[in-house]
Every structure is written in C-alpha cells, then in structure tokens.
Scaffold this active site. Structure first.
Site, PDB file in Angstrom:
ATOM      1  N   GLY A 151      47.997  16.849  48.327  1.00  0.00           N
ATOM      2  CA  GLY A 151      48.677  15.640  47.837  1.00  0.00           C
ATOM      3  C   GLY A 151      50.181  15.746  47.699  1.00  0.00           C
ATOM      4  O   GLY A 151      50.825  14.818  47.226  1.00  0.00           O
ATOM      5  N   CYS A 206      50.184  52.275  29.640  1.00  0.00           N
ATOM      6  CA  CYS A 206      49.625  51.500  28.529  1.00  0.00           C
ATOM      7  C   CYS A 206      50.537  50.364  28.080  1.00  0.00           C
ATOM      8  O   CYS A 206      50.268  49.701  27.094  1.00  0.00           O
ATOM      9  CB  CYS A 206      49.273  52.400  27.364  1.00  0.00           C
ATOM     10  N   LYS A 251      45.779  22.996  58.227  1.00  0.00           N
ATOM     11  CA  LYS A 251      44.984  21.879  58.721  1.00  0.00           C
ATOM     12  C   LYS A 251      44.907  21.884  60.248  1.00  0.00           C
ATOM     13  O   LYS A 251      43.833  21.720  60.832  1.00  0.00           O
ATOM     14  CB  LYS A 251      45.614  20.570  58.223  1.00  0.00           C
ATOM     15  N   ARG A 279      49.625  13.330  59.788  1.00  0.00           N
ATOM     16  CA  ARG A 279      49.472  14.034  58.505  1.00  0.00           C
ATOM     17  C   ARG A 279      50.253  15.325  58.495  1.00  0.00           C
ATOM     18  O   ARG A 279      50.350  16.001  59.508  1.00  0.00           O
ATOM     19  CB  ARG A 279      48.007  14.436  58.267  1.00  0.00           C
ATOM     20  N   HIS A 328      43.132  13.576  42.301  1.00  0.00           N
ATOM     21  CA  HIS A 328      44.269  14.488  42.171  1.00  0.00           C
ATOM     22  C   HIS A 328      44.166  15.357  40.923  1.00  0.00           C
ATOM     23  O   HIS A 328      44.289  16.577  40.969  1.00  0.00           O
ATOM     24  CB  HIS A 328      45.560  13.668  42.151  1.00  0.00           C
ATOM     25  N   SER A 352      51.320  59.051  29.174  1.00  0.00           N
ATOM     26  CA  SER A 352      50.981  57.639  29.277  1.00  0.00           C
ATOM     27  C   SER A 352      52.293  56.864  29.332  1.00  0.00           C
ATOM     28  O   SER A 352      53.108  56.948  28.412  1.00  0.00           O
ATOM     29  CB  SER A 352      50.144  57.206  28.077  1.00  0.00           C
ATOM     30  N   MET A 402      52.529  16.342  50.161  1.00  0.00           N
ATOM     31  CA  MET A 402      53.352  15.796  51.241  1.00  0.00           C
ATOM     32  C   MET A 402      52.709  14.523  51.790  1.00  0.00           C
ATOM     33  O   MET A 402      51.695  14.077  51.301  1.00  0.00           O
ATOM     34  CB  MET A 402      53.560  16.849  52.307  1.00  0.00           C
ATOM     35  N   TYR A 453      44.680  56.212  35.374  1.00  0.00           N
ATOM     36  CA  TYR A 453      44.103  55.024  34.744  1.00  0.00           C
ATOM     37  C   TYR A 453      45.181  54.039  34.314  1.00  0.00           C
ATOM     38  O   TYR A 453      46.361  54.398  34.221  1.00  0.00           O
ATOM     39  CB  TYR A 453      43.257  55.415  33.517  1.00  0.00           C
ATOM     40  N   ARG A 500      38.450  22.993  55.039  1.00  0.00           N
ATOM     41  CA  ARG A 500      39.258  24.128  54.582  1.00  0.00           C
ATOM     42  C   ARG A 500      38.436  24.878  53.551  1.00  0.00           C
ATOM     43  O   ARG A 500      37.468  24.343  53.004  1.00  0.00           O
ATOM     44  CB  ARG A 500      40.579  23.647  53.987  1.00  0.00           C
TER      45      ARG A 500
HETATM   46  C1  PEP Z   1      55.248  50.656  25.446  1.00  0.00           C
HETATM   47  O1  PEP Z   1      56.380  50.872  25.037  1.00  0.00           O
HETATM   48  O2  PEP Z   1      54.998  50.336  26.605  1.00  0.00           O
HETATM   49  C2  PEP Z   1      54.119  50.734  24.511  1.00  0.00           C
HETATM   50  C3  PEP Z   1      52.889  50.634  24.931  1.00  0.00           C
HETATM   51  O3  PEP Z   1      54.425  50.840  23.209  1.00  0.00           O
HETATM   52  P1  PEP Z   1      54.830  49.610  22.289  1.00  0.00           P
HETATM   53  O4  PEP Z   1      54.650  48.380  23.072  1.00  0.00           O
HETATM   54  O5  PEP Z   1      53.921  49.683  21.109  1.00  0.00           O
HETATM   55  O6  PEP Z   1      56.237  49.934  21.950  1.00  0.00           O
END
Ligand code: PEP
Ligand code: MG
Length: 888
Positions: free
Chosen positions: A101, A836, A22, A92, A452, A768, A103, A856, A336
């Site tokens: 809101g 993954c 502020k 303020r 609020h 992976s 303080m 990825y 702001r």
């Molecule tokens: C993992 O272990 O990260 C995975 C993707 O396999 P799951 O969660 O199926 O064990």
C-alpha cells in the site's frame, strides 16, 4: 543495448533485484503455467535510470516499452485505444521488498470516450463499462495527476443523494455517463488540462507516477522503519486487465494458503462478488469469507484450492494471492510469501517440515528471532470474566490496554510522551503509518482481515481489530459509541486482537506460555546451535522463568537488587554509615542470611546449571537518599526543630551523602573498587553465596557457583579479589564440611581489561563482556546523558548507524571483544567467555558473539527463546565450530 523491459515469460523468481518482488513472481507464475494475465515488467534499473536522467524516461526505455506493448497486443489480440478490441492494462509498482500500500497503482488504463463504448459492446454491459471508465478517471486523476480524491467522492455523494440512491450499484449507465462528464470538469478545473484521451500518453504518465511514488512520504517512512535501502528503486508492472465486476459470475479476492494469524493449514481469505480489487482493499464493502466461494462458484473454488497447492509446492512457503474471477474463469493476479504473525510463522515452519516440503534448517531460517518477542508478551487472563463492549474481526493477535485516540498525529504525540494509546479509526491508510507505529494496538470499524490496518499491524506484531461495525466513530468530536455507551478521547480500553473483543478499562493480563510448535522449533534450534544461551536473573522468580525458557544457566546475577529490598535498605544504610569496621561488620552480619536465602532460591531453581553471581557494583550513594531532598529536609528542620535528635540524624546522613557524592559516578567508586576499599562487603557476599551453595548441595541439588568481579581494569585488582574469594570458599567448606567446585572470573567492561586480557586471564576462569559499560567506556559516552541528550541527533544525522547501546558497535566495542578473547585465550586456551550486556539478547550481536568464538550469550529471560533461535541461525549461516561446547 541494455535491457530495461522484460515480458512475463522472460523472467523468473531469481530476478527480484531487477523485476521487483511482484514482477519476479508474475514471471515465475507465468512459467509454471498458472493463469496469469499477460504483461511486462519495467525494471528497477529503469527506475534508477529515470532518476539519473533527471526524472526523464529516456529514448531507449521508451522504445523498449513500445516494443513490449506491441508483443502484449499481439498476444492478447487487443490494442491500446482500439475502438473494437481495446486493450486495458493495470500499471502497478513493485519493489524488491514488499511495501504494502505504500506506492501507487492505476487500473483500467486505456479507457477513453471511444474505448468505453467498445467495452460496453464487448461485455454487453454498458453500465459496467462506464463504471470502469469513471473508476479509471478517478484513480488516474488522483495517482497520476495528483488531484485530491475528495473532489470525486464529494461529487459522487451529492449525486447519489440527489438521485435518492443508497449505494453505487444503484447507479445506471446513464448516471455514470453524467458523473463522467462532471469528473472531466473537475480535472479541467483542478489540473488545468483535459483528461488525456490518448492511451499511450496515459501509459507513460502512469509509469512516471509509479516511479515518482518511490519517493513519496509514506514510502520513505516505511523504508526507514523496515530498513529498506533508498537506492533500490521500484519496478513497474504493466498487465492486461481482467474484470471481477462483470456480474454475479465474477468476483475478486485475497487468499492465503494458510491462516496468517494462527498458521493453521486451511485456505484462508475473503472475496467480494461482482467487484474490483480495490473494493476489497479499501474496506468499503465488508467481504465474505473465502469458504462462501465454495458455495457460490464450486468449480472456481476447486481450481483455486488446486492452484494454492501448486503454489506452495513450488514456492515452498505460505502464499498470499490476489485472484479475480472473470465470467467464471479464475485468474491469479499475484502471489507472494504471505506476511504472518509470529505464532503463524512458527506453526507454518514446523508443519512444512512435517509435510516434507522443507527441512529443519530451512524452517529455522523462516522465523525471524525478533518476531518471537510478540509471543512473549502479555495476554488477557482467561480467569477474568470478560464483558466485551463489542466485537470485530480478530485481525492481529495479542492484547493491549491504552487510552483511546482518533488521529494518527495525536497517537504519535501521546506515544512519544510515553502514554500507551490505542488508535481507533473508521479505517487506516498508508498516511497513518506514524500513528500506528506509536500505538499499542489499532481498531477500525471498517475493512476486513486484509485491510491496510490488519496487514500493517500483523507485520509490526501489534494487536489489531478490524471491521468492528458496531463501533460508531465520531472523529470530529473525538468519541465512539456502541449502543448507549460513549467512550471519549483519553478513556482507557483493553482489546484482544486474538478474539476481536473490545472491553472498557484495564484488564488483568497473564504471561505467555510457549506453544508446542514453538518448543519443537526451539528444540531444533538447540540441535543446531553451538553457542550457549544463559539468562540475566537476579532473583528466584526470574531464575524460574529463565529455566522454563531453556536458559543454560545464569550469566549475570546482579546482587545490588538484593540490597535494594525496602526491608533491607535501613540495614544497608547502617552498613554504609558505620564509623568503625566493627559497626560495619555487625550490619553485614544482618544482611548475610537474607542474601543467602536469595542465593539458595536461585540455585534451587537452576537445578545444577551454572550461576554467575556478580559482586556489588554500583556506588554506595545509590543506597542513600537523594542529596538535594536531604538538604531541603535538613534546612527545614534547622528552622523548626533546632537541636532535635531527628535533625542530628539527618545532618549525619547528609554529611555522609556529601562525602560519597561523585562528580562522575559512572567512572567513580564502584565495581571492584568497592571490594578493594571495603573487602568486608565482598566477603559477606561471597560467604552468603557459598553458605547457600553448601546448603543446597546438602539438600541434594547440584550447584555450580561462578563468582564474578565487576569493572576490573588491572590484573592486581582481580588478583586481590580472587584471593578473597578463594580464602572465603575454603573457610566455608571447612565450616560446612562439604566440598564443591566454583569458578572465579571477571567482567570485561573497561577497555584496559580487554587490552590486557592476557594478563587478566592468569587470574580468571572466565570472562564475561559487560557491553553496557564497555560501550560507555569505549565511546566515552555516559549512557544516561547520551540517550537523553545527543544520541538521537547522532542517529538522525547518520553519524552513527544505530544506538550502540541497543545494537553492538562491531567496529569499536566489537574489536575490543575480539582482542579480549584472543589475548585471554593466548594465556588460557580453555578460558570460558560470554557476554552479559543488553546486547546478549540482540540477534546481530548474538551472531557477532558466535563469529568471535564466545561460548555463550546471556540476556533477559524473556529473550532467551529468541537468543536460542538467533544462535542457531548464526551456526547455519557461518558453519559449525570444530570444538563442541556444552550448551543446553
Ligand atoms: C554491563 O556493563 O554490560 C553489565 C552487564 O553490567 P551493568 O549493566 O549492571 O553495569
Ligand atoms: Mg557493568
């Protein structure tokens, strides 16, 4: 001497750390020539200094405050406590990050028994002067002296009743004088002191109170939720007052330069004529929409529009401003960057690019990937004929269903137990924050779009309806009524925060679609990013979603779900119970065409994009009935049906279940260990995949199957499994008379695999990282036990910064990923790598994956848009990689 105090013309917007958000803004606005009432800022450093000195304002700070006050007095031509031209100021809080809101604020400071007479004379409005004075006593007593506001409100209620008044404007100057005398008695009784008459004493007490409010409970909770560090401290802004309650040519309001719900480019907000700022925020009077100001005071409106344009050009973002009109003159009190819904954030970012105000990268940086989650939630099916019970203001979009509760503690309690609740209140205050966190949605009967409840709900992405005046809420008896309809505590309602409608019961909802602006922004993200984004999808429906949301392929198809279909479970059990190899083969033969059908569907949906399919991972007993239940059943049958075939069958099943039972299934007979002991299972799966690939290919759609082997820890495991896959592929290609490419890779989800990745890479086309299991095996935590038993304590006691199953542990698990990538690529420079585990959809992990050189990330289809944006942000923040990779 260290500088603790800055006049508004001494600072600028780069000084947020010192001046708070502020204060920095007030300085910046002053410098660009906006009509800002003059004042000074006491720095966050002074706040920290205050705490370091044992909650004392030191001599140096005091001196500097007095010097700044002197300048302020000279500039305005008024003096604190002067009986002819008294200076009145607001005090303020203002921290580095906005904490709406949370303080404290004191207005009208400088009022006392003498200055009130001067104000009356100067404004020619005695009533106004005494009204201001009583507001000041009330606020000061509450915020600074810590008295409960209830005493003052009760007194005022009784006073109004006695006089037969309905509302405050009916009170005369003499009435207010009487109220003031009684207010002073409350102070004397409750605070055991006279109400301070010396304005300088008032000022220093107020400054202390603001410093102290940095550590009040609600501020601490808010900081915890929003991950704001405790050591920042708050600045204090002391600013000369302007008055919005000086008659019908005065007023006060809040305006957004664009619509904070939808992002539309229109002045948006509300104001109250003849009122002070707190009247808008408190939600006691329902304000008028801002366009009414155009009619009421056309010149002021014109100036407001011009000021908004100036502000947007300067700050290059949507602004949320507070303004006051004092006798026809516009003053800007603060500005702001406005809080906004995800939908608005996207629309504004895209529009600002089109208006030439910002570039595409800046636009991407304006949208928090986590926020996108809001847009990918359910909304009410438009085919459903709604019968709204009533309608309020659409304060924060999205739909929600839940049971009605009327109190924040109750909401928190039920929410923790797993219930979906909707918090219904006359209005909310910062003390309700824990209940709001635990609720699906908020409904209030009072207050406007900037109350609020509305501001907090929008920030959290929760649906909210405000100002629903038809709602008669009876908090004590836990029910609300609308006309003749009574809704009791615990009954289910559905609300639509985008329209403001409240409906009884549960209502069908539909999945969200990506808006055009959203798609455009994501297309910019795709131009920038060089990290691929895939989805985890186990069936054609999920694959379709993944494709629609722009996934570049499937990074994990868990095949166990194909075994769990209720129709297939009996065959799966037959396969597991088989005594001989031949028996097992027969069962597998039955499963093969079913799985092949699933794979064909997935390949079709993905239209030639890569599909990584993981062979069976969970231990076999997961497909069999529960041991305990079976034992009970067998015991019962032994007593009642001795010698029956049913008993025989159950006994056999129990024997198998007991044989397969494991002390620690997480580390037991699962993953590729299944493939080693029962190669025929993996062979059936691989066959189903390749038959599917051949069929889809023959129908004219390209396929890119990638076979993934789970839980590999030793090169020999992968070598064995790879051979199985390759031999099966050759057989299928010969049988089907068609050729296709495929890859064979492995998950890296136990530390040994990461540590010997140079060896493993010899047999792998890709890695992976399965960070779910890798986190379990790196910490030696079993996830179910950890999350159910001790992890919460670890997080609360700060032994761990976050839940490592939600936020990737860069130091430990991350180090194994780095090692795995480095060693793997030392063997095979073009080794493809991805992640993954659940972390693949979390923005900080995505950034880490990019920095570590992964190709990825793969996450749930609904998080794909978020991941595309997070991937782009990683590139913007860390620079482009040298090698271009294919990423859709
Ligand atoms: C993992 O272990 O990260 C995975 C993707 O396999 P799951 O969660 O199926 O064990
Ligand atoms: Mg795993």
């Amino acid at each position: 001497m260290k500088k603790f105090i800055y006049l508004f013309n001494e600072g600028n917007s780069d000084m947020r750390e010192v001046l708070g958000g502020k204060g920095a803004n007030l300085a910046e606005m002053t410098n660009i020539g906006l009509p800002v009432p003059y004042g000074f800022t006491i720095s966050t450093e002074a706040c920290n200094h205050y705490y370091e000195s044992g909650k004392n304002i030191s001599g140096i700070v005091e001196q500097q405050i007095l010097a700044a006050l002197n300048t302020l007095e000279e500039k305005t031509g008024k003096r604190l406590g002067d009986i002819e031209h008294p200076l009145l100021v607001s005090v303020r809080s203002g921290s580095v990050f906005s904490m709406p809101g949370m303080m404290d604020t004191v207005l009208n400071l400088g009022m006392n028994d003498k200055t009130v007479q001067a104000v009356a004379k100067l404004t020619n409005n005695e009533r106004f002067a005494y009204d201001s004075y009583r507001r000041f006593i009330q606020m000061f007593s509450n915020v600074v002296l810590g008295l409960d506001i209830f005493y003052f409100e009760q007194l005022l209620d009784e006073f109004r009743e006695k006089k037969g008044y309905k509302a405050d404007p009916e009170l005369t100057a003499d009435d207010w004088k009487e109220v003031i005398e009684r207010y002073k008695l409350i102070v004397k009784r409750q605070a055991r002191m006279e109400f301070p008459q010396n304005p300088q004493e008032q000022l220093f007490l107020a400054i202390r109170a603001v410093f102290d409010s940095w550590n009040n409970n609600r501020a601490i909770v808010y900081r915890r939720i929003h991950k704001i560090p405790d050591h920042l401290g708050t600045a204090v802004n002391v600013q000369s007052m302007v008055f919005g309650n000086m008659g019908d040519d005065s007023g006060t309001g809040v305006a957004f330069t664009r619509n904070p719900s939808t992002g539309e480019h229109q002045l948006y907000g509300e104001y109250l004529i003849n009122a002070q700022g707190e009247d808008v925020v408190a939600g006691i009077r329902t304000p008028e929409p801002i366009h009414v100001l155009e009619k009421d005071m056309p010149n002021v409106y014109k100036k407001l529009v011009a000021t908004c344009q100036l502000l947007e050009q300067h700050y290059k973002d949507m602004q949320d401003i507070e303004f006051t009109v004092e006798r026809g003159e516009l003053f800007i009190l603060q500005t702001r960057n406005g809080k906004r819904t995800a939908q608005a954030a996207i629309r504004i970012a895209v529009d600002l690019v089109k208006e030439g105000i910002i570039d595409k990268e800046t636009a991407l940086l304006r949208v928090d990937p986590e926020q996108l989650d809001q847009l990918l939630h359910w909304r009410i099916d438009h085919m459903f004929k709604r019968e709204p019970l009533t309608k309020g203001l659409p304060a924060s979009p999205g739909a929600a269903t839940g049971v009605v509760v009327f109190d924040a503690d109750e909401a928190e309690k039920l929410g923790k137990e797993g219930s979906k609740v909707i918090l219904v209140r006359p209005e909310t205050t910062p003390d309700d924050i824990h209940g709001i966190v635990a609720s699906q949605a908020i409904v209030t009967s009072r207050g406007g779009m900037t109350s609020h409840a509305a501001v907090v709900a929008r920030g959290m992405g929760k649906a909210c309806i405000c100002g629903c005046e038809k709602l008669n809420i009876d908090v004590k008896n836990k029910r609300f009524t609308v006309g003749d309809t009574v809704v009791n505590y615990g009954e289910t309602i559905t609300i639509d925060g985008s329209t403001g409608e409240i409906m009884l019961g549960e209502i069908p909802m539909i999945e969200p679609k990506l808006s055009e602006e959203f798609k455009e922004l994501l297309s910019w993200a795709d131009e920038v990013r060089d990290l691929g984004v895939r989805a985890n999808a186990d069936n054609p429906t999920d694959a379709q979603k993944a494709f629609e949301f722009g996934a570049g392929g499937i990074g994990l198809c868990r095949t166990e779900h194909m075994f769990m279909d209720p129709q297939r479970v009996p065959i799966v059990q037959k396969m597991i119970l088989a005594e001989t190899f031949e028996e097992r083969k027969t069962a597998l033969k039955e499963l093969l065409p079913m799985q092949q059908g699933d794979f064909e569907g997935i390949f079709e949906e993905m239209q030639g994009l890569p599909v990584t399919i993981r062979l069976l991972d969970p231990p076999m007993h997961e497909f069999l009935p529960d041991k305990e239940e079976l034992l009970v059943e067998v015991t019962r049958l032994q007593l009642t049906e001795k010698g029956s075939p049913e008993l025989e069958e159950k006994e056999l099943l129990l024997k198998k279940v007991q044989q397969l039972a494991e002390v620690n299934p997480m580390l037991g007979h699962r993953g590729c260990r299944l493939g080693v002991v029962f190669p025929e299972i993996y062979e059936m799966q691989v066959r189903a995949i390749f038959y599917a690939a051949a069929n889809v290919l023959k129908r004219g759609t390209a396929v890119k199957p990638e076979i993934m082997i789970p839980l590999v820890g030793h090169i020999n495991e992968l070598q064995r499994m790879r051979r199985l896959v390759v031999e099966t592929a050759q057989q299928v290609m010969r049988e089907a008379e068609v050729e296709f490419d495929y890859l064979v890779g492995t998950m890296i989800e136990v530390p040994r695999a990461a540590l010997t990745a140079d060896q493993i890479a010899e047999q792998a086309d890709f890695f992976s990282f399965g960070t779910n299991d890798l986190t379990q095996t790196t910490f030696g935590f079993s996830r179910d036990d950890a999350e159910g038993k001790f992890l919460q304590t670890y997080i609360e006691q700060k032994l761990l910064p976050d839940n490592p199953f939600a936020v990737l542990d860069r130091d430990g698990v991350g180090k194994l990923i780095e090692t795995g990538v480095k060693l793997g690529r030392s063997t095979k420079s073009n080794l493809k790598t991805g992640i993954c585990g659940e972390h693949g959809g979390e923005k900080s992990a995505i950034e880490f994956c990019y920095m570590t050189g992964l190709d990825y990330v793969s996450c749930s289809p609904y998080r794909v848009p978020l991941a595309r944006l997070a991937a782009a942000l990683a590139t913007i923040r860390h620079g482009k990689k040298k090698v271009e990779i294919s990423s859709r």
